[in-house]
Enzyme design. Sequence first.
Site, PDB file in Angstrom:
ATOM      1  N   GLU A 124       0.836  -1.208   0.000  1.00 54.51           N
ATOM      2  CA  GLU A 124       0.000   0.000   0.000  1.00 54.51           C
ATOM      3  C   GLU A 124       0.871   1.257   0.000  1.00 54.51           C
ATOM      4  O   GLU A 124       0.536   2.254  -0.637  1.00 54.51           O
ATOM      5  CB  GLU A 124      -0.931   0.016   1.221  1.00 54.51           C
ATOM      6  CG  GLU A 124      -1.948  -1.116   1.270  1.00 54.51           C
ATOM      7  CD  GLU A 124      -3.092  -0.969   0.268  1.00 54.51           C
ATOM      8  OE1 GLU A 124      -3.157   0.040  -0.455  1.00 54.51           O
ATOM      9  OE2 GLU A 124      -3.918  -1.904   0.201  1.00 54.51           O
ATOM     10  N   ARG A 128       0.396   3.711  -3.153  1.00 55.60           N
ATOM     11  CA  ARG A 128      -0.253   4.994  -2.859  1.00 55.60           C
ATOM     12  C   ARG A 128       0.772   6.109  -2.715  1.00 55.60           C
ATOM     13  O   ARG A 128       0.628   7.178  -3.314  1.00 55.60           O
ATOM     14  CB  ARG A 128      -1.067   4.900  -1.569  1.00 55.60           C
ATOM     15  CG  ARG A 128      -2.171   3.869  -1.643  1.00 55.60           C
ATOM     16  CD  ARG A 128      -3.128   3.972  -0.473  1.00 55.60           C
ATOM     17  NE  ARG A 128      -3.935   2.759  -0.356  1.00 55.60           N
ATOM     18  CZ  ARG A 128      -5.147   2.701   0.174  1.00 55.60           C
ATOM     19  NH1 ARG A 128      -5.715   3.783   0.636  1.00 55.60           N
ATOM     20  NH2 ARG A 128      -5.806   1.568   0.254  1.00 55.60           N
ATOM     21  N   ASP A 253      -5.481 -10.012  -7.559  1.00 55.22           N
ATOM     22  CA  ASP A 253      -5.797  -9.069  -8.641  1.00 55.22           C
ATOM     23  C   ASP A 253      -4.625  -8.456  -9.423  1.00 55.22           C
ATOM     24  O   ASP A 253      -4.411  -8.734 -10.599  1.00 55.22           O
ATOM     25  CB  ASP A 253      -6.721  -7.951  -8.115  1.00 55.22           C
ATOM     26  CG  ASP A 253      -6.289  -7.353  -6.767  1.00 55.22           C
ATOM     27  OD1 ASP A 253      -5.177  -7.643  -6.316  1.00 55.22           O
ATOM     28  OD2 ASP A 253      -7.080  -6.587  -6.182  1.00 55.22           O
ATOM     29  N   GLU A 398     -12.934   0.090  -9.205  1.00 56.10           N
ATOM     30  CA  GLU A 398     -12.648  -0.853 -10.297  1.00 56.10           C
ATOM     31  C   GLU A 398     -13.622  -0.788 -11.480  1.00 56.10           C
ATOM     32  O   GLU A 398     -13.207  -0.900 -12.639  1.00 56.10           O
ATOM     33  CB  GLU A 398     -12.562  -2.287  -9.758  1.00 56.10           C
ATOM     34  CG  GLU A 398     -11.356  -2.545  -8.866  1.00 56.10           C
ATOM     35  CD  GLU A 398     -11.473  -1.984  -7.454  1.00 56.10           C
ATOM     36  OE1 GLU A 398     -12.617  -1.680  -7.038  1.00 56.10           O
ATOM     37  OE2 GLU A 398     -10.443  -1.836  -6.772  1.00 56.10           O
TER      38      GLU A 398
HETATM   39  C1  DMJ Z   1      -6.689   0.232  -4.535  1.00 55.48           C
HETATM   40  O1  DMJ Z   1      -5.871   0.548  -3.471  1.00 55.48           O
HETATM   41  C2  DMJ Z   1      -5.920  -0.402  -5.649  1.00 55.48           C
HETATM   42  O2  DMJ Z   1      -6.645  -0.295  -6.824  1.00 55.48           O
HETATM   43  C3  DMJ Z   1      -5.574  -1.843  -5.381  1.00 55.48           C
HETATM   44  O3  DMJ Z   1      -4.908  -2.452  -6.443  1.00 55.48           O
HETATM   45  C4  DMJ Z   1      -6.822  -2.627  -5.078  1.00 55.48           C
HETATM   46  N1  DMJ Z   1      -7.675  -2.007  -4.118  1.00 55.48           N
HETATM   47  C5  DMJ Z   1      -7.832  -0.590  -4.017  1.00 55.48           C
HETATM   48  C6  DMJ Z   1      -9.138  -0.031  -4.509  1.00 55.48           C
HETATM   49  O4  DMJ Z   1     -10.233  -0.808  -4.386  1.00 55.48           O
END
Ligand code: DMJ
Length: 656
Positions: A124, A128, A253, A398
């Site tokens: 994260e 981010r 994912d 998403e």
């Molecule tokens: C985000 O922090 C990013 O897109 C991550 O890859 C998956 N989850 C969240 C948003 O839902």
Amino acid sequence: MLFKAFIASLVLYTILYIYSLLPSSTDSTDKPSPEAWESRKLEVKQVFLDSWHDYARHGWGKDVYQPVSQRGTDMGPAPLGWIIVDSLDVLQLMDCEKEFSDAKSWVQNDLDYDKFDHDVSTFETTIRMLGGLLSTYYLTDDQLFLDKAIGLAEKLSGAFDSQTGIPYASINLHTGVGIPARGGSSTAEVSTLQLEFKYLAKLTGKKSYWDQVEKVMKVLDDNHVNSGLVPIFVDPDTGMYRGELIRLGSRGDSYYEYLLKQYLQTGETVYLKMYQESYAGIKKYLLNKSYPSGLTFIGERPNGLTGPLDNKMDHLVCFAGGMFALGATDGVPISISDDIDYDQLDLAKEIGKTCYRMYHDVEATGLAPEIVVFNTDSEKKEDFYIKANDRHNLQRPETVETLYYLWKITGDEKYRNWGYEIFKNFVHYGKVPAGRGKDDEIRYTSLGDVTVNPPKLRDNMESFWLTETLKYLYLLFDDEENPKWDLNRIVLNTEAHPLPRFEMGSEFKTGWKRGGEQQKKTVENGGLLRNDFRVSSKEKGSTEEGSKDSSSGDAQLDNKLVAEAMKEKKEIPEAKEPVAKPLDEQAKEVKAKAVVEEEEEEKKSPEEMAERVAKNKEVAEKMKQENEIPSAKKVARPLDDQVREIAANELPVEAE
Ligand code: DMJ
């Protein structure tokens, strides 16, 4: 007379009230004018500013923000500016000069990693914060952001200090020491750091940034998984996958997303090849259709590829529509692309439609829940149902992300209309009603239950509401002719931070080859590959309990479960009948065999490989002639044409 007027206004008021409770719905064939889209784009900006100003008034600098109670908290002993740093580039995008200047001052004066003597998620923080700083440097050329990015990367690099180089789940930013999670690291998390560190390597010339993230890819690939689909946990000290749960939802994912995006960023064909294998695997093992509408969905395999398909789909999986659209043309609009993968494009459209319906079909609010379970039973009437613990909506990006890519690539206005419908519902139902918190200024929050009207509120605003959801909506309504960001030149990291595509030049190259030694580490008393462990009951229970976000880092395999798994394995579990069979079992076996054969093929000598490439070239040429690709204008590609040619010849996608 007065009484009549009173009754009339009461009726009118009641009608208006009932109308205001209904979710917004748009006609997808609408063709709003460019001016109308411009004004919708400004509506998005206003919602962004309302959220931002509320945060600035009551939570400035805090990492976590609760818009209902208007309170902010920090994740550690000092603020990390989680929300501010994540939002820098969207402030740039939306031309919020004053707000950007305030945010920049905070970064300049208050951002200090040394004070953060606490662990934080490696993934994260990379997507981010490092992504936020790097993209802002890319957009502004302001050295401050590069310096801050380097400072952060130095700290984060400690997370890679494991026996295999697979990063630990967390990192203490003060000490720079990585902290393992008990159940291993999440696969998506360790494979979603590459774009950020590679760009930083390019900017600084520091090769170790490149090497540390590239090594992760080699170690993962050395597991030699079947069909490009990977379990969602990996052990940083052995490099081996753990458990059998395979999904494109949380923890799985962005592994797939970054295979494609690494290829788009640098043109390295090894990642395209891995992506294409995964794509074939997704098609073969994870797809199914709902009843009655025949919506294509992406399910999960809790017990590996031989186990049944679970019809559960996280909202997180909706990123995949955008990924397939991007994979279909590398981001080039189909109107000018000379290289379109129609198969991927069709799947992208199908997933886009499914994810839109996950919003549209929720009668109470028109907003999607966190997870749905699709119906494949012809006795039932609804395409999906929602479990009690999965009814929340975290203002996730998403679906609008996928709509953005589909709009850019197909030019079909319907995707913008769908996006506007979703936006209106986010605004209508996410707005905090007056009378709550410290003031009555407009602000938005996530929801506890989208199946009731009015929905229950959830007192939290994730930074991705600002930096992803509203960003994608703004880009979706942006000027068609002169868009702010050119998809063909950038690649958006998984947190929607734009990073440039670049040539590796002489400084960098792909430093590994596929086909490394299969890892044969065993566990005590078992003699079983760690990959043989069954999925933990906690993970199995997740469909009942509601999902765990990829950031929660709490899924684990304890010793008892490991022992059970080994016991179970020795008994040789009976093959269960799949819940739903997307393909005939026999055909699957034949195809699985073909995959193994293809992998064997890859271990051949250079001469044999050259022969194979030549043969593939011949086949590709023949297919091209047979498949009459519609004529399209050539467009200058950011990636070298030769690289693309090699990729095309190297990568025969398995035909379905
Ligand atoms: C985000 O922090 C990013 O897109 C991550 O890859 C998956 N989850 C969240 C948003 O839902």
